[in-house]
Design a protein around this motif. Sequence first.
Motif, PDB file in Angstrom:
ATOM      1  N   LEU A 170       0.191   2.670  10.474  1.00  0.00           N
ATOM      2  CA  LEU A 170       0.179   1.986  11.962  1.00  0.00           C
ATOM      3  C   LEU A 170       0.079   0.493  11.851  1.00  0.00           C
ATOM      4  O   LEU A 170       1.044  -0.233  13.175  1.00  0.00           O
ATOM      5  N   ALA A 171       0.024  -0.013  10.719  1.00  0.00           N
ATOM      6  CA  ALA A 171       0.560  -1.494  10.783  1.00  0.00           C
ATOM      7  C   ALA A 171       1.599  -1.841  10.809  1.00  0.00           C
ATOM      8  O   ALA A 171       2.664  -2.676  11.270  1.00  0.00           O
ATOM      9  N   THR A 172       2.616  -1.432   9.516  1.00  0.00           N
ATOM     10  CA  THR A 172       4.176  -0.733   9.606  1.00  0.00           C
ATOM     11  C   THR A 172       4.867  -0.452  10.803  1.00  0.00           C
ATOM     12  O   THR A 172       5.802  -0.946  11.079  1.00  0.00           O
ATOM     13  N   GLY A 173       4.128   0.251  11.591  1.00  0.00           N
ATOM     14  CA  GLY A 173       4.880   1.163  12.795  1.00  0.00           C
ATOM     15  C   GLY A 173       5.960   2.114  12.389  1.00  0.00           C
ATOM     16  O   GLY A 173       6.786   3.001  12.933  1.00  0.00           O
ATOM     17  N   THR A 174       5.787   2.156  11.345  1.00  0.00           N
ATOM     18  CA  THR A 174       7.007   3.395  10.642  1.00  0.00           C
ATOM     19  C   THR A 174       5.678   4.535   9.910  1.00  0.00           C
ATOM     20  O   THR A 174       4.569   4.678  10.327  1.00  0.00           O
ATOM     21  N   VAL A 175       6.630   5.647  10.681  1.00  0.00           N
ATOM     22  CA  VAL A 175       6.315   7.401  10.376  1.00  0.00           C
ATOM     23  C   VAL A 175       6.373   7.888   9.438  1.00  0.00           C
ATOM     24  O   VAL A 175       7.304   8.445   9.980  1.00  0.00           O
TER      25      VAL A 175
END
Lengths: 393, 402
Positions: free
Chosen positions: B297-302
């Motif tokens: 969530l923090a880095t936006g990578t899934v």
Amino acid sequence: DTSLAEVNSFSPSMPISPSSMINQYKFEDEPELRDLFITVDDPESHITAIETFITYRIVTKTSRGEFDSSEYEVRRRYQDFLWLKSKLEEAHPTLIIPPLPEKFIMKGMVERFSDEFIETRRKALHKFLNRIADHPTLTFNEDFKIFLTAQAWELSSHKKQGPGLLSRMGQTVRAVASSVRGGVKNRPEMFTEMNDYMETFSQKINVLDKIAHRIYKEEREYFNEMKEYGPIHTLWSASEEDIADSLKGVASCIDKCCKATEKRMAGLSENLLPILHEYVLYSEILMGVLKRRDQIQAELDAKVDALANKKTEKDLFSEEIGKLEDKVECANNALKADWDRWKQNMQCDMRTTFTNVAENNLHYYEECLATWESFLASQTVDLHVEEDSEDRP
Amino acid sequence: MEDCLAKKMEITVSEAEKRTGRNAMNMQETYTAYLIETRAVESQSEGQCAPVDSLWRRYSEFELLRNYLSVTYPHIVVPPLPEKRADFVWHKLSADNMDPDFVERRRIGLENFLLRVASHPVLCQDKIFYLFLTQEGGWKEMVNETGFQLKADSRLKALNATFRVKNPDKRFTELKHYSDELQSVISHLLRVRARVADRLYGVYKVHGNYGRVFSEWSAIEKEMGDGLQSAGHHMDVYAASIDDILEEEEHYADQLKEYLFYAEALRAVCRKHELMQYDLEMAAQDLTSKKQQCEELATGTVRTFSLKGMTSKLFGQETPEQREAKIKVLEEQIQEGEEQLKSKNLEGRDFVKSAWADIERFKEQKNHDLKEALISYAVMQISMCKKGIQVWTNAKECFSKM
């Protein structure tokens, strides 16, 4: 070989185990005067087109003058023994002829020609011949001598002589007829006592025979379970450390007791069972002997009764009666003497056999005791003193 | 061991009595009640005889006590109760719970149980145990009030953990194997022992048949009569002697049975360890996945597939505020989780330490007891052999006089 020191020893080819030694027929009176030694061994199978049968080797050693040689070796089959027995019964109707092993075993456990069956039969045949040899009268019987000494072809030709089947059948018919009628009313007290004794003895010996077989069966079942019991302890010891030695010790004790039980069983089957079986057969033989005496008596009684009704021809009859009276007297005396002898031997056999049974059991328990005591000694050597023993329930 | 209850108090289960009463379904039932007598030891040393307190308990109350102890002290190898129903019987014993021999052996077993608990350094201090021995009325309610049933782990949960645990302490795995082997070998031994006893009984009893025949036969014999008659008497003695011999052996069998049941107690401790370990592994796994979620969530990578991720792709990204809120929640959960994991770890290590201490204590007790049991078995065999020697010596003398 025929030295007096070997009174109870036999041909070296016969297997001798300590317990079978006791089972050999022991004749107690005048063993030093024995001059006829017989062994039965070496069963051999014969196969012909018609049948299969077994012969046994009979070895006879003797110092008697009436024998041409001092040593004989012949082969005989069961049929020949049957022939000998019937000839002896014919010649001596009121003597106690020793029992022969039965033709078949009805128990169904033993195959007709299994090793066990043959060995049991061989031992019994051995006893049969030796009992005849030890009998003061029968030992001098001519047919007995021929049985021991004649070659096979000589024996067959001899068998064909003598009273034929028909006359023997006639005897049987007369025997049956007279047994229906009598011989009982003028029977001397002594023989009535014998009869009563034999009836009870026969009952008791049959019950004893059954009990002995039950005991053997129970001991065998116990042995079978014990065989499994010891190894479990060994298996357990494999997953333990501290108590592994104790467990292995118990396993070894149980295995030793198991072997001791096997010995005990063997003793029973080698001694008690055959003896009791013989005396079961003896009780039938004795009942038969008593009947035959009664028949001889009956013949006399019949003639006496007939005489009472005829006023004339007294002289003729009295001679016949005289002969019959002699016959009865002989028969009675022979039976009386043989009966006393039989009773003594029976007592001796029973005493020896049951004492042996007790000894067998003693050895069994003594062996087991020694085993467990030595285990216990090994354990208490390293038992450390327990502190807080009250803490433990 | 100085503080242990068994030192301060004499405990016996002295009597057993048949009772009738009504059960939970208001049906009449028969059961056996056992009298527990206790007496303080201290005053005895002053030369006075302390008074005896007593109360009655039935088997089901013993069961309740044991269940309570098992749940409350999962790291302890709790002593087992004697069997509920007669097992490993051979034909002479009945399998009936009302059989006096069975009741007597159970009485001894229950006394043994109480003494084992009373001499255990941890269990003897338990209040409920003390009340079991001293307070007849209201004890059941007090046990239930402890709420121990709620603490009990469900069977299903335990089974699940056993299958799925990844890193249990090796010593517990080995212990589990040992207890399986112990249970299997003792069961086998007891079964065969029962069969051997049955056969031995047969051998002895059949000899009893001699007595009557010998007696009847002796009636027609003059010289042999006495010998036969007296030999028959000894055969009767021989046949009768097996009853006491096998009765004694039952007690030996009971000693082995106790350790058969102890195997189950050992397994229970192992199961508890597996459960705690599994719990720990699950908690660690959960924490790891939450941390990962947070990072994503923090880095936006899934990195991992998730339904939420997919739906947000399909239906639009969430707002930064929504994301922030989620991260905050997760961070709280993560902190909680880390604390929980720490305490679970500590719990787990404490459990292993104290369980293993009790297991060592148990091992020593087991080795001592089993060795003594084997010795007592040897002593029994020796006694049996000596009796046999005596009887057959007597019989031999009688036979030789025939």
